[in-house]
Design a protein around this motif. Structure first.
Motif, PDB file in Angstrom:
ATOM      1  N   ALA A  43      40.248 -30.456  -5.121  1.00 50.19           N
ATOM      2  CA  ALA A  43      41.582 -30.832  -5.601  1.00 50.19           C
ATOM      3  C   ALA A  43      42.500 -29.611  -5.670  1.00 50.19           C
ATOM      4  O   ALA A  43      43.682 -29.685  -5.331  1.00 50.19           O
ATOM      5  CB  ALA A  43      41.472 -31.490  -6.977  1.00 50.19           C
ATOM      6  N   SER A  95      44.459 -37.664  -2.817  1.00 50.95           N
ATOM      7  CA  SER A  95      44.528 -37.884  -4.266  1.00 50.95           C
ATOM      8  C   SER A  95      43.745 -39.124  -4.677  1.00 50.95           C
ATOM      9  O   SER A  95      42.988 -39.105  -5.655  1.00 50.95           O
ATOM     10  CB  SER A  95      45.989 -38.018  -4.713  1.00 50.95           C
ATOM     11  N   THR A 195      44.447 -32.848  -9.720  1.00 48.57           N
ATOM     12  CA  THR A 195      45.066 -33.790  -8.778  1.00 48.57           C
ATOM     13  C   THR A 195      46.457 -34.183  -9.238  1.00 48.57           C
ATOM     14  O   THR A 195      47.408 -34.217  -8.439  1.00 48.57           O
ATOM     15  CB  THR A 195      44.194 -35.047  -8.620  1.00 48.57           C
TER      16      THR A 195
END
Length: 314
Positions: A43, A95, A195
């Motif tokens: 992420a 995501s 994220t």
């Protein structure tokens, strides 16, 4: 003009070096995240990719052939707009994938069940990430220094993005140390947080760039023409273009026709026109071309520092 060209070339070199180093750091994070099966590190690599995209936009703006002085006038074309859309699509896919995997991992960790991804952290991996973070921090401070020396808004903005990414990497590294110590739930929790931070960073980049990517008109041409005609000596104003964001930075280009008696004060009149626009709309950078009714000869006043009497319409 030589000084402006030298400044533009220096900014280009700094941004190009920054882009390559950012891509190198991104590759290291992706490899390390994949090898360790760390969702938080993957992420964070998405966040680094967003910074790389922001650097690329700044680089393309600086190298634009339509730039005159080498200072930052934000505005991009179709290629950069398509790149922005691809970035949003990539961010959306990654995501959703990371959030889904992180939530499953977090649920399994809280229940003491078998986790879908067994995170594997070791000392060499932590040391490698530490080196990458140190490079990012040094790069950010170097770019800040160059931004002050070169008076570059692009370098200053990019340095802030890189520094934010470096501090976020520090947080992720601390979390990975915790995972190494046995707190497995830290990795999916950090993945969720990072994220959302990456989504926020992407929105900030596009919020700054998007109105300029599509060359959105910042100020109505008729209003700019009215302001210009308020200055004594201006008889006509045409071919007016503006882009940017009012209150943040607006770039204006226009052509003025002066009364013959005021031709000797053309530069002073151009400065007064710019001052009138700035007084009403805030930060503004202008290129004002001076034309006459009797002659096709044309002068140019550029508030960015260039004054080219032979400048022709683009």
């Amino acid at each position: 003009m030589a000084e402006a060209y030298s400044r533009r070339r220096a900014i280009h070199q700094v941004l190009l070096a920054t882009l390559w180093l950012t891509l190198l750091i991104f590759a290291v994070k992706v490899w390390a995240g994949w090898a360790a099966k760390s969702l938080s590190l993957l992420a964070e690599s998405v966040h680094t990719l967003i910074n790389g995209f922001s650097t690329l936009l700044s680089l393309l703006a600086v190298t634009s052939p339509h730039r005159i002085s080498g200072r930052e006038v934000w505005g991009h074309g179709r290629l950069e707009s398509i790149g922005a859309l691809l970035l949003v699509a990539l961010l959306g896919f990654s995501s959703l994938s990371l959030l889904g995997g992180a939530l499953k991992q977090l649920e399994a960790s809280t229940r003491n069940a078998v986790v879908p991804f067994e995170v594997s952290i070791n000392l060499p991996l932590i040391q490698l990430l530490g080196v990458a973070i140190a490079i990012g921090i040094c790069l950010a401070f170097f770019e800040r220094y160059e931004a002050r020396v070169l008076e570059s808004a692009a370098l200053r903005l990019n340095a802030n993005h890189i520094l934010q990414d470096a501090w976020l990497s520090v947080v992720v590294l601390i979390g990975l140390v915790g995972v190494w110590r046995g707190y497995v739930w830290l990795d999916p929790l950090l993945a969720v947080i990072v994220t959302f931070v990456a989504i926020r960073s992407c929105w900030r980049v596009l919020n700054w760039q998007l109105p300029l990517l599509v060359r959105q008109v910042a100020i109505a041409p008729e209003i700019l023409a009215q302001l210009a005609r308020q200055v004594e000596g201006v008889t006509h104003c045409y071919r007016i273009q503006s882009r940017g964001i009012v209150g943040r930075q607006v770039f204006v280009e226009m052509y003025l026709v002066l009364h013959p008696e005021f031709l000797g004060a053309a530069r002073v009149i151009a400065e007064r026109v710019e001052g009138t626009i700035r007084e009403r709309y805030g930060p503004v950078q202008t290129i004002i071309h001076i034309d006459t009714d009797q002659s096709s000869a044309e002068n140019s006043y550029d508030s960015l520092g260039a004054n080219n009497p032979n400048d022709k319409p683009r």
